[in-house]
Design a protein around this motif. Structure first.
Motif, PDB file in Angstrom:
ATOM      1  N   ASP A   1       0.827  -1.215   0.000  1.00  0.00           N
ATOM      2  CA  ASP A   1       0.000   0.000   0.000  1.00  0.00           C
ATOM      3  C   ASP A   1       0.859   1.261   0.000  1.00  0.00           C
ATOM      4  OD1 ASP A   1      -2.252  -1.604   0.046  1.00  0.00           O
ATOM      5  OD2 ASP A   1      -2.640  -1.315   2.191  1.00  0.00           O
ATOM      6  N   LEU A   2       1.912   1.275   0.805  1.00  0.00           N
ATOM      7  CA  LEU A   2       2.818   2.422   0.851  1.00  0.00           C
ATOM      8  C   LEU A   2       3.436   2.665  -0.525  1.00  0.00           C
ATOM      9  CD1 LEU A   2       4.469   4.633   2.310  1.00  0.00           C
ATOM     10  CD2 LEU A   2       6.120   2.842   2.906  1.00  0.00           C
ATOM     11  N   LEU A   3       3.853   1.597  -1.180  1.00  0.00           N
ATOM     12  CA  LEU A   3       4.455   1.734  -2.505  1.00  0.00           C
ATOM     13  C   LEU A   3       3.488   2.380  -3.492  1.00  0.00           C
ATOM     14  CD1 LEU A   3       6.265  -1.699  -2.617  1.00  0.00           C
ATOM     15  CD2 LEU A   3       7.384   0.542  -2.741  1.00  0.00           C
ATOM     16  N   GLY A   4       2.217   2.022  -3.418  1.00  0.00           N
ATOM     17  CA  GLY A   4       1.221   2.626  -4.302  1.00  0.00           C
ATOM     18  C   GLY A   4       1.139   4.128  -4.124  1.00  0.00           C
ATOM     19  N   SER A   5       1.148   4.568  -2.886  1.00  0.00           N
ATOM     20  CA  SER A   5       1.095   6.013  -2.647  1.00  0.00           C
ATOM     21  C   SER A   5       2.395   6.684  -3.049  1.00  0.00           C
ATOM     22  CB  SER A   5       0.748   6.320  -1.193  1.00  0.00           C
ATOM     23  OG  SER A   5       1.803   5.978  -0.326  1.00  0.00           O
TER      24      SER A   5
ATOM     25  N   THR B   1      12.678  10.310 -12.656  1.00  0.00           N
ATOM     26  CA  THR B   1      11.470   9.972 -11.898  1.00  0.00           C
ATOM     27  C   THR B   1      10.827   8.714 -12.470  1.00  0.00           C
ATOM     28  OG1 THR B   1      11.048  12.220 -11.158  1.00  0.00           O
ATOM     29  CG2 THR B   1       9.150  10.760 -11.277  1.00  0.00           C
ATOM     30  N   ASP B   2      10.751   8.624 -13.792  1.00  0.00           N
ATOM     31  CA  ASP B   2      10.181   7.427 -14.413  1.00  0.00           C
ATOM     32  C   ASP B   2      11.020   6.192 -14.095  1.00  0.00           C
ATOM     33  OD1 ASP B   2       8.058   8.834 -15.502  1.00  0.00           O
ATOM     34  OD2 ASP B   2       9.089   9.203 -17.396  1.00  0.00           O
ATOM     35  N   GLN B   3      12.342   6.353 -14.084  1.00  0.00           N
ATOM     36  CA  GLN B   3      13.213   5.235 -13.721  1.00  0.00           C
ATOM     37  C   GLN B   3      12.987   4.833 -12.264  1.00  0.00           C
ATOM     38  OE1 GLN B   3      17.256   6.391 -14.580  1.00  0.00           O
ATOM     39  NE2 GLN B   3      16.777   6.934 -16.694  1.00  0.00           N
ATOM     40  N   GLY B   4      12.817   5.816 -11.381  1.00  0.00           N
ATOM     41  CA  GLY B   4      12.547   5.536  -9.972  1.00  0.00           C
ATOM     42  C   GLY B   4      11.228   4.812  -9.787  1.00  0.00           C
ATOM     43  N   ARG B   5      10.200   5.259 -10.517  1.00  0.00           N
ATOM     44  CA  ARG B   5       8.911   4.568 -10.445  1.00  0.00           C
ATOM     45  C   ARG B   5       9.034   3.124 -10.912  1.00  0.00           C
ATOM     46  NH1 ARG B   5       6.279   9.645 -12.385  1.00  0.00           N
ATOM     47  NH2 ARG B   5       5.111  10.444 -10.596  1.00  0.00           N
ATOM     48  N   ALA B   6       9.819   2.893 -11.959  1.00  0.00           N
ATOM     49  CA  ALA B   6      10.015   1.522 -12.445  1.00  0.00           C
ATOM     50  C   ALA B   6      10.625   0.648 -11.339  1.00  0.00           C
ATOM     51  CB  ALA B   6      10.900   1.525 -13.690  1.00  0.00           C
ATOM     52  N   LEU B   7      11.534   1.221 -10.558  1.00  0.00           N
ATOM     53  CA  LEU B   7      12.124   0.465  -9.451  1.00  0.00           C
ATOM     54  C   LEU B   7      11.090   0.206  -8.355  1.00  0.00           C
ATOM     55  CD1 LEU B   7      15.674   2.063  -9.202  1.00  0.00           C
ATOM     56  CD2 LEU B   7      15.007  -0.085 -10.288  1.00  0.00           C
TER      57      LEU B   7
ATOM     58  N   ASP C   1       2.969   9.907  -5.493  1.00  0.00           N
ATOM     59  CA  ASP C   1       3.547  11.138  -4.918  1.00  0.00           C
ATOM     60  C   ASP C   1       4.944  11.467  -5.429  1.00  0.00           C
ATOM     61  OD1 ASP C   1       1.277  11.521  -3.399  1.00  0.00           O
ATOM     62  OD2 ASP C   1       2.118  10.589  -1.608  1.00  0.00           O
ATOM     63  N   ALA C   2       5.514  10.598  -6.255  1.00  0.00           N
ATOM     64  CA  ALA C   2       6.868  10.835  -6.765  1.00  0.00           C
ATOM     65  C   ALA C   2       6.867  12.063  -7.675  1.00  0.00           C
ATOM     66  CB  ALA C   2       7.352   9.606  -7.524  1.00  0.00           C
TER      67      ALA C   2
ATOM     68  N   HIS D   1      12.440   6.369   4.509  1.00  0.00           N
ATOM     69  CA  HIS D   1      12.645   5.900   5.885  1.00  0.00           C
ATOM     70  C   HIS D   1      11.515   4.933   6.253  1.00  0.00           C
ATOM     71  CE1 HIS D   1      13.475   5.923  10.185  1.00  0.00           C
ATOM     72  NE2 HIS D   1      12.197   6.201  10.367  1.00  0.00           N
ATOM     73  N   GLN D   2      10.291   5.284   5.900  1.00  0.00           N
ATOM     74  CA  GLN D   2       9.161   4.403   6.167  1.00  0.00           C
ATOM     75  C   GLN D   2       9.329   3.067   5.435  1.00  0.00           C
ATOM     76  OE1 GLN D   2       6.203   7.462   4.918  1.00  0.00           O
ATOM     77  NE2 GLN D   2       5.033   6.610   6.629  1.00  0.00           N
ATOM     78  N   LEU D   3       9.700   3.156   4.169  1.00  0.00           N
ATOM     79  CA  LEU D   3       9.844   1.948   3.367  1.00  0.00           C
ATOM     80  C   LEU D   3      10.935   1.032   3.938  1.00  0.00           C
ATOM     81  CD1 LEU D   3       8.839   0.485   0.833  1.00  0.00           C
ATOM     82  CD2 LEU D   3      10.557   1.749  -0.475  1.00  0.00           C
ATOM     83  N   ALA D   4      12.083   1.601   4.251  1.00  0.00           N
ATOM     84  CA  ALA D   4      13.180   0.806   4.821  1.00  0.00           C
ATOM     85  C   ALA D   4      12.786   0.214   6.170  1.00  0.00           C
ATOM     86  CB  ALA D   4      14.434   1.662   4.961  1.00  0.00           C
ATOM     87  N   GLY D   5      12.071   0.981   6.968  1.00  0.00           N
ATOM     88  CA  GLY D   5      11.600   0.474   8.258  1.00  0.00           C
ATOM     89  C   GLY D   5      10.653  -0.698   8.092  1.00  0.00           C
ATOM     90  N   GLY D   6       9.798  -0.611   7.082  1.00  0.00           N
ATOM     91  CA  GLY D   6       8.892  -1.721   6.792  1.00  0.00           C
ATOM     92  C   GLY D   6       9.645  -2.966   6.366  1.00  0.00           C
TER      93      GLY D   6
END
Length: 132
Positions: A24-28, A96-102, A32-33, A53-58
């Protein structure tokens, strides 16, 4: 003169505690990117740093479910995505598009893990087979 309004104290960040919450976090994050800034003003401390930070913590919280190899891959992909977004805060140079792909790659790994957990009938923290 005493101001009755207490100073703003940022709350502890929400850290996703399950595979589905990370998904769910990834979707948001995709939406928001690249800046991850909350346009509503409800979350004034939200930015690239706070979201990753949230993602790494998860990832850390579900590390046992992921296994060492997947965990390491996710940490590396997240670091790469964060760097790409930080280099394209105006969304003008394609990073940004490359980041979204990741982020989508990370989603695929999370969903594959959930599918395996369901196939193996591994229970979540509440004893249910949900993939979490």
């Amino acid at each position: 003169m005493n101001d009755p309004t207490p100073p703003y104290i940022p709350p502890r960040p929400y850290i996703p505690a399950s595979l589905s919450e990370i998904y769910d976090l990834l979707g948001s994050m995709v939406l928001d990117a690249p800046t991850f800034i909350d346009q509503s003003g409800s979350f004034p401390d939200r930015n690239v740093e706070s979201r990753f930070h949230q993602l790494a913590g998860g990832f850390e919280l579900v590390k046992a479910k992921l296994g060492e190899t997947r965990y390491a891959s996710l940490v590396e992909l997240a670091a790469q995505a964060k760097a790409l977004f930080a280099d394209d805060l105006e969304d003008t140079n394609g990073k940004t598009d490359q980041g979204r792909a990741l982020l989508f790659e990370i989603e695929d790994i999370i969903q594959a893990t959930r599918a395996e957990r369901t196939k193996e009938r591994l229970p979540d923290e509440e004893g249910n087979v949900t993939g979490d």
